[in-house]
Design a protein around this motif. Sequence first.
Motif: not given
Length: 657
Positions: A181-210
């Motif tokens: 989870t710490d590795g998925w934290y992108t800063g400014d309160g946002w997470y990527s829901d896992g990494l895709t291709g080593g990048e933070h590309r997975n951004v959606d409502h799962y930030n809040g409800w998961a």
Amino acid sequence: MNRTPAEDRAHWERTADRLLLAVRPYATEEHALIGLPGVPSHNGVTSDGLEGFARTFLLAGFRLAGAGGDDPHDIAGWYARGLAAGTDPASPERWPTFAECNQAKVEAASIALALHETRPWIWDRLADRVRQRVLDWLAPMVGDPMPGNNWIWFQGVTEAFARTVGGRWRQQDLDRVIALTDGWYTGDGWYSDGLTGGEHRNVDHYNGWAMHLYPLWFCRVLGDAAPRGLLDRYRARLRRFLADQRLLIGANGSPLVQGRSLTYRYAALAPLWTGALFDATPLAPGETRALANRMLGHFTDHGAVDERGLLTLGWHRPYRGVLQVYSGPASPYWASKGFIGLALPPDHPVWTEEETRLPVEQGDFTRSLPAPGWLVSGTAADGVVRVVNHGGDHTDPARPHADDPCYARFAYSTHTAPETPGDPTVPRGSAHADPLDNAVVLLDAAGRASHRRPATRLSLDGATAVSRSRAHWPEDATWDPFGGPDTTYRLGPWITVGSALRGSVEVRAVRVDPAPGDPGGGHVLRIGGWALAVDPDSVPGTRDGARVVGADGLVSVVVGARQLPRASVVAGADSNALGAVSATPVVETAGPVAHGTLHIALVHLGGSDPTALPRVTTRAEGTTLVADAIWPDGVRDTIRLPAPDPAYDPWRDQHRA
């Protein structure tokens, strides 16, 4: 309807009770499975029945916790009976094991959270043999190599609960959950829901409800056993996230219509309530309740609950175009997370202070959100919040993908939905979905539109952002929203797009450049505006560009400001979550697009026609094309579109003739 704070809470309690009572007729005799009517998910009817139990049990948990066990409908007894049968290997209603059904791991987390919240009224009163059977059912979670996304938190909260009641758990699992989870934290309160291709590309409502909900509940379940400082770290991240999320809810009460699992609806309230519960919010209590009340009303007033009292699969009306293959009849009941506020006591300030106006009602705002790669604009006159998307698109950057309409579009809002034709729960057999609304595409000789994913963000600064993608066309003419590796693509030119967003208008600047392996050939450039649900009897037309008036009075306009002379409106049928008939304004080049030149469209969404459009001038700075947008108030935004490296060829092995 105006209600007092006390009446507000009573309204939420009645709503929760109606949802819980409405599913009971569909339960098996011992209540372990709730088989709601509808098309089963790809997991099968038994999994769907477990989902019905677990997700409504989560709602029951919040309802009981905040009421201090007051239980006029015997919620505790009803679900305790289901727990006993579901975990009994000899029962015809037994739940599938994790080995039999992967989805059971997801539902286990809801059961664990509900048991924690209702411990005095359910867990502590279960017979010893039933408690042991529950722990035996949860035990295979220990050591499970969960996928690297929000699923790790199903393991985390389940093992945390088991640890507190004498079940099996493993420190290595808990440590892995925290570290990932710490590795998925992108800063400014946002997470990527896992990494895709080593990048933070997975951004959606799962930030809040998961990604925000489960970490804090993990600490709540563990109590003093939680690692030192972990709760404070998660609280700080949620507090920062809510400073952004509060802006992403329209005056109509709708959250942003973007991302997957949209049918969870009220779940978008989960981080707002969690912030209040954990003292992790910058919002005043009255603002939290105002946002929650508005969203609850938005969905209940637009048909989210049918005549049987059941949550439907869709957004407003039942609509399968926004679903995923894992969506089954009980999936919408993850909306239970939107009722976390009921776990707060009646005398909490959220339930006693007066409501405030929503942020978008207090005045216009423009923001850039670097973590997701979004430009945001809210306008008080119409209550609309818009997001221009130059960030994550939930895809692997190493290969081309078909566009998922809920991730790949250039813009999303609280008042519109992307065009989503076909049924994505049948991903390999559905009709091909050409990108249309809020898309920048090249049309091939057959008139098929290119796809965008993956896109690379080049810049995001102030009110401007730029991204680049390579045009590609799926060869099999089917829409695979998951971008399966068996899909092949024809590759075309590079498309670089820059945006400047202020108020209701986006300046969208486009350049097209040749790419290695591109066989060439003329392509028409098409730029789509906002799709609107329209009155079936209306006939959208053009006027000074392409213009559509929605059934709710919203106006969508696209003006070709430079080298986009052709304007038209494309109609849609059963392709939009907000209405059975929809329409999208588009502008196009008069013929094949000229490579290395600048094309500009002005894209508007608002409660009326734009009163004053920006003036746009263009120039070149070496190989970079520049568009200067001068807004009516004199503010200037500069969009720079650099030329791509002519030798850059990331998909060298995937060229198709």
